[in-house]
Structures are given as structure tokens and as C-alpha cells.
Design an enzyme around this catalytic site. Structure first.
Site, PDB file in Angstrom:
ATOM      1  N   GLU A 254      -9.285  -6.328  -4.290  1.00  0.00           N
ATOM      2  CA  GLU A 254      -8.717  -5.107  -3.390  1.00  0.00           C
ATOM      3  C   GLU A 254     -10.032  -4.523  -2.474  1.00  0.00           C
ATOM      4  O   GLU A 254      -9.944  -4.119  -1.503  1.00  0.00           O
ATOM      5  CB  GLU A 254      -7.926  -4.301  -4.255  1.00  0.00           C
ATOM      6  CG  GLU A 254      -6.660  -5.082  -4.610  1.00  0.00           C
ATOM      7  CD  GLU A 254      -5.403  -4.555  -3.603  1.00  0.00           C
ATOM      8  OE1 GLU A 254      -5.718  -4.022  -2.591  1.00  0.00           O
ATOM      9  OE2 GLU A 254      -4.399  -5.303  -3.944  1.00  0.00           O
TER      10      GLU A 254
ATOM     11  N   SER B  80       0.841  -1.174   0.034  1.00  0.00           N
ATOM     12  CA  SER B  80       0.123  -0.028   0.133  1.00  0.00           C
ATOM     13  C   SER B  80       0.746   1.222  -0.061  1.00  0.00           C
ATOM     14  O   SER B  80       1.500   1.367  -0.904  1.00  0.00           O
ATOM     15  CB  SER B  80      -0.981   0.044   1.228  1.00  0.00           C
ATOM     16  OG  SER B  80      -2.237   0.637   0.850  1.00  0.00           O
TER      17      SER B  80
ATOM     18  N   HIS C 154      -7.833  -5.780   0.307  1.00  0.00           N
ATOM     19  CA  HIS C 154      -6.258  -5.145   0.221  1.00  0.00           C
ATOM     20  C   HIS C 154      -5.785  -5.603   1.778  1.00  0.00           C
ATOM     21  O   HIS C 154      -6.553  -5.611   2.824  1.00  0.00           O
ATOM     22  CB  HIS C 154      -6.925  -3.569   0.413  1.00  0.00           C
ATOM     23  CG  HIS C 154      -5.698  -2.507   0.536  1.00  0.00           C
ATOM     24  ND1 HIS C 154      -4.921  -2.531  -0.699  1.00  0.00           N
ATOM     25  CD2 HIS C 154      -5.271  -1.797   1.393  1.00  0.00           C
ATOM     26  CE1 HIS C 154      -4.047  -1.559  -0.415  1.00  0.00           C
ATOM     27  NE2 HIS C 154      -4.425  -1.090   0.755  1.00  0.00           N
TER      28      HIS C 154
END
Length: 553
Positions: A379, A254, A465
Site C-alpha cells: 500500500e 479507501s 494503494h
């Protein structure tokens, strides 16, 4: 991963909000217009499992085990050794960025006399830790937070090194999170390093007075400067722990993955790493410019001046700015409240950061090192179907290009609503960056992580995610479900691929599925599925169509 539905009144506003927290994103339906905020802006964000997928991390206590020592450039350290792994925590890699050193490039750490105890983590950098994410560490916070942590095999000698860059949207996170404990990776024969870097306005802040003070030096992106300083510390000191400074792999997820991609482009990072892994790092974000306002995005200096005025500092009084209480700088900034009017996040300063990742790679400016990149299979899929269409429509209003052609490539509007947010922000940028790196002649490996723990398969159709993190580090105890032998086997495979790549720049090894090197002609990735890893083809039609779109600056 579950969805977090929190009905509350936000701090500083009377608007009733129902935000769903998805990784690093805030998705909300409010009685107050949010038109001034960029919905689903690609801030490289949370490098943690979502709160519903993890257990609260206990406050870190001094490690048990046998005392061991190491000598670094600033003095002697006493860490702990247990179960074949040496651990040293809370080692300063730079001077405390406080007082007159606030909003300056990191300065050299001071030496100490005698032996410094390195059996507990240093301070976390200042941040608002949300109650909905118990994966965050429980360490106390302070501006004096620039420390590294090292996990090394007991008999390491010229061992490859993996340096982890944590995520958290550049506003939260730390190297002390239990999820990132490096012991299990170290048992595979690598040295693991985690560290803290300045966050929020402490780490990313611009003001005309700071620009004038810096002269020709980089300004504003202090968090990135900290990351570079940590990598420089590793290069100078990792041999003291049995590591090879010529075999450093940077990896992050990320915001950490976005940081990895920026280090591929930043000139001062050259020579500090030999390989790179970017997990769900995006790369197409429309970054603010240092001094130039654009129609839909004010400059970082404009945003910084707005903060200064709000804090009661007018003109170019740097002394007054540096004297502001940390609480004032922190404000209410967190992943649910990015305070766009007074916080810019990372931006293009023209010296350190010169573009977003996609544009920089397209221009061939990246380091030509072995590169492993990818995203998760779903995600943003935990967003309720009821809201996806509206969020996609809102996102498309900020995008230029043939959006009708994108819908046609998906085959239906419902399919586009289901996948576009994940593909646009994560999957397509990863594939495009892989293509540019392969075209530049560097060994490149693309993945899609879709493994879901067996206990979650009724509620999840894919991997959300950050859900790969427990598998990368082998820390499945962070999951809030009872793990199975299949889950453990999946973590073993992921750890094998990652550490093998760190050891030689190629993730392949005997006894597991072959991971084909990426090239746009072959366009093949490794898909981590519930049935095991296997070579697969990306869904090229929609991704190619998305690749022609441009985020409006």
C-alpha cells in the site's frame, strides 16, 4: 505507480515543501515544523489510481446509443443503451443541499413533469481537484450534487446490485470518474450504481449551533447521511432498472472502504444492503469526538468553531454560516492540505457514528452479512526508502504499546521500515475486521491484492494503494501502460470473484482458484499475485504484534 515529487511553495505558507503523494497520504519534508499535524493519519482516502498510473479522464459527454426509459419515484427518465448495457446518469436522489438545507440531513428529491434526460452526469460535489491526479472527473462542480448513476444489463430482471462508494479522503472524488464506469461489470449480470456525496466542510462539519438545532438527530456527518440516502433511494427505485433491492452489495475503496465499514455499524444503514466489500478501508483511525476535546485531538465542534471565526462568523449565527460562499467553505482543502485546524473529517457524533470500525466490530455491533475485505500488498511501498524510517519513527510517537515487540516480530528494523506503514494502516485492520466478522458467524473472505501490470514490474515490487481499482471495474484502459493478455486475465478473475460474491455472498466459482472462507483458526486469505490467485497465510507475527498497539486519541 510512480512517485510524485513536487517542489513548490504551498498555498498560504512560505514553507518549501517536497511532498510525495501516495494514494490518500501526503508525505512531506519541510523547513517548517509539521508537529501540529498527525503524520499519516488514517483518513479513509483516495479511491483512485495514483496519477502516474492513469491517463487523464476526458470530460463526460452525453452517451450515444439507443434511447431507453425508466420510471422512478420522482418521474420518468430517458437514458441510453449501447452494447447490451442501459445507462442512466445524473438522477437526483435527494434535494439540493443548498441555502437553508446546507448542513442538514438530505431531504427528499422533488418530482418533475415529463421525461428527464439522464444521459450525462450531474455536478460533482465541490472540491479542489489536484492537478497531480488526472483520474478525477472533469465535470463542473456545484453544491447541488446529490445524484446517482446506474448501469444495468439490457435484460436485467431481479439482478443483484453493486453500489460503489468512491474514495478521496472525504475531500475529493465522484461517481462520475471514468475509472468507475460500470459498463464492464454490468455485462457480468449485475447492476452498478455510483453516486456523489458531500465532501470536505460541506459533508463533515460540526458547530454548537448545529448540534443545538439537530436536537436528538444525527449531526455533522452529512456525507455519511448522503450515502445512507443514496442507499435508501436504491432500495426504493432499483427495481425500475431490473434490480433486486434485496440483493444489494455495497463496495468501496479507501475512504469508500472506510465508509463501507461504517455502514456495517450505523443503525440507519441496516437492511439497505445484503453484502459488503471493503477495499483498503483501514478502520483503526482515532476519530474526533463531537463535543469533547482530548489531549491530542480537539473536538469536531472546536474545529468547526475555529473555522467559523476564521470565516468571520462569531457566536451561533447559523444563518451567517449557511450564507458563507462555497469558496470560503472549500478553502484550500485537499489531500495535500487537510487543514486540520479547521476541518475534522468524519467524527464520532454518538448517534450515527459511534466508534471507529475496529472498536465497533470488536464489540459485535456490525451487521452480520457476508463480508469481503482486504488490502493491497504494498500500500505505502512507493515511499522512498530514504524516508521510511523517519516516517515510521514519527508514527510510533503517536502509538501506545510494545513497539519494540513489533520490530522484533518483523525480524529487523529495515523490514519494519519497509512494511509497517502499510500493515498498520491497512493490512492489519482488514485482517482484524475479518476475524471479528467470522467470529460473529458471518461468511467472511480476506484478500491481499498484489498483482502488478506486466509493464510496471521493474519499478514496483507490489501493488500500491488503489491499484486494484482498474481490475475490479475491468477498466484497464485507465492504466498508462500497454496492457497484456496476462493483465486482462487478472482483471477477468478479479471481476469474476467480486461479481460472484455480489450474486450470492460467496466469491467462489468454477474454473478459478478456491477462496477459503476466513477464520482466525485457519487464518487463510486469497492472494492475487502475478502468477495468479492462490490461498495463502498472512504474516501473522508482525500483524498480531501490531494488533496490540493503540493509536493515541
Amino acid at each position: 505507480m510512480q512517485l510524485y515529487n513536487m517542489s513548490s511553495t504551498r498555498r498560504g505558507t512560505t514553507a518549501k515543501m517536497r511532498p510525495w503523494v501516495v494514494g490518500r497520504y501526503r508525505v512531506s519534508v519541510s523547513s517548517r515544523s509539521q508537529s501540529s499535524r498527525r503524520m499519516l493519519s488514517l483518513l479513509a482516502g483516495v479511491a483512485v489510481l495514483a496519477a502516474a498510473c492513469a491517463q487523464p479522464a476526458a470530460s463526460q459527454q452525453p452517451a450515444g446509443g439507443q434511447a431507453v426509459e425508466a420510471q422512478v419515484e420522482t418521474g420518468a427518465l430517458r437514458g441510453r443503451q449501447a452494447d447490451g448495457v442501459k445507462v442512466f446518469k445524473g438522477i437526483p436522489y435527494a434535494a439540493p443541499p443548498v441555502g437553508d438545507l446546507r448542513w442538514r440531513a438530505p431531504a427528499k428529491a422533488a418530482a418533475w413533469q415529463g421525461v428527464r434526460e439522464a444521459d450525462r452526469f450531474g455536478f460533482d460535489c465541490i472540491q479542489n481537484k489536484p492537478g497531480w491526479d488526472p483520474t478525477q472527473s472533469k465535470e463542473p462542480q456545484n453544491e447541488d450534487c446529490l445524484t446517482v448513476n446506474v448501469w444495468a444489463p439490457e435484460r436485467a430482471a431481479k439482478a443483484p446490485v453493486m453500489v460503489w462508494i468512491h474514495g478521496g479522503g472525504y475531500v475529493m472524488g465522484s461517481g462520475s470518474q471514468a475509472l468507475f464506469d460500470g459498463a464492464k461489470l454490468a455485462k457480468r449480470g449485475v447492476i452498478v450504481v455510483t453516486f456523489n456525496y458531500r465532501l470536505g466542510r460541506f459533508g463533515f462539519f460540526a458547530h454548537p449551533a448545529l448540534t443545538a438545532e439537530a436536537g436528538d438527530a444525527p449531526v455533522g456527518n452529512y456525507g455519511y447521511m448522503d450515502q445512507i440516502a443514496a442507499l435508501e433511494w436504491v432500495k426504493r427505485n432499483i427495481s425500475a432498472f431490473g434490480g433486486d433491492p434485496a440483493q444489494v452489495t455495497i463496495f468501496g475503496e479507501s475512504a469508500g472502504g472506510g465508509s463501507v465499514n461504517q455502514h456495517m455499524l450505523m443503525a440507519p444503514s441496516r437492511g439497505l444492503f445484503a453484502r459488503a466489500i471493503a477495499q483498503s478501508g483501514g478502520g483503526r483511525d482515532a476519530l474526533a469526538l463531537l463535543s469533547q476535546d482530548r489531549p491530542t485531538k480537539p473536538s469536531a465542534e472546536t474545529v468547526g468553531k475555529a473555522f467559523a471565526v476564521k470565516a468571520g462568523v462569531t457566536g451561533n449565527d447559523l444563518a451567517a454560516l449557511r450564507a458563507l460562499p462555497a469558496k470560503t467553505l472549500l478553502g484550500n482543502l485537499d489531500l495535500l492540505n487537510m487543514e486540520d485546524a479547521t476541518y475534522s473529517g468524519p467524527f464520532i457524533d454518538g448517534r450515527l457514528v459511534t466508534s471507529n470500525a475496529v472498536d465497533g466490530f470488536a464489540a459485535g455491533k456490525q451487521a452480520k452479512v457476508p463480508y469481503l475485505v482486504g488490502a493491497n500488498s504494498d500500500e505505502m511501498g512507493v515511499i522512498p526508502a530514504l524516508f521510511r524510517g523517519g516516517l515510521v519513527s514519527k508514527a510510533l510517537k503517536q502509538i501506545d504499546g510494545d513497539t519494540a515487540g513489533v520490530e522484533a516480530a518483523y525480524g529487523s528494523k529495515s523490514a519494519m521500515n519497509d512494511r509497517f506503514l502499510s500493515d498498520f494502516n491497512f493490512v492489519e485492520p482488514a485482517r482484524r475486521l475479518a476475524g471479528f466478522q467470522a467470529q460473529a458467524g458471518a461468511p467472511t473472505w480476506l484478500y491481499s491484492f498484489g498483482y502488478v501490470p506486466e509493464a510496471k514490474r521493474k519499478s514496483l515490487k507490489g501493488a500500491p494503494h488503489a491499484s486494484e481499482l482498474a481490475f475490479v471495474f475491468g477498466n484497464l484502459s485507465a492504466l498508462d501502460v500497454k496492457t497484456t493478455p496476462a493483465d486482462e486475465a487478472a482483471a477477468t478473475l478479479v471481476g469474476d470473484y467480486w461479481t460472484t460474491f455480489a450474486k450470492g455472498g460467496d466469491p467462489n466459482g468454477s474454473g478459478r482458484a478456491t477462496w477459503p472462507a476466513y477464520g482466525r483458526a485457519a487464518d487463510t486469505l486469497l492472494s492475487f499475485t502475478n502468477d495468479g490467485p492462490a490461498a495463502a497465510k498472512p504474516d501473522a507475527g508482525p500483524l498480531d504484534a501490531i494488533g496490540k498497539l493503540q493509536t493515541r486519541p
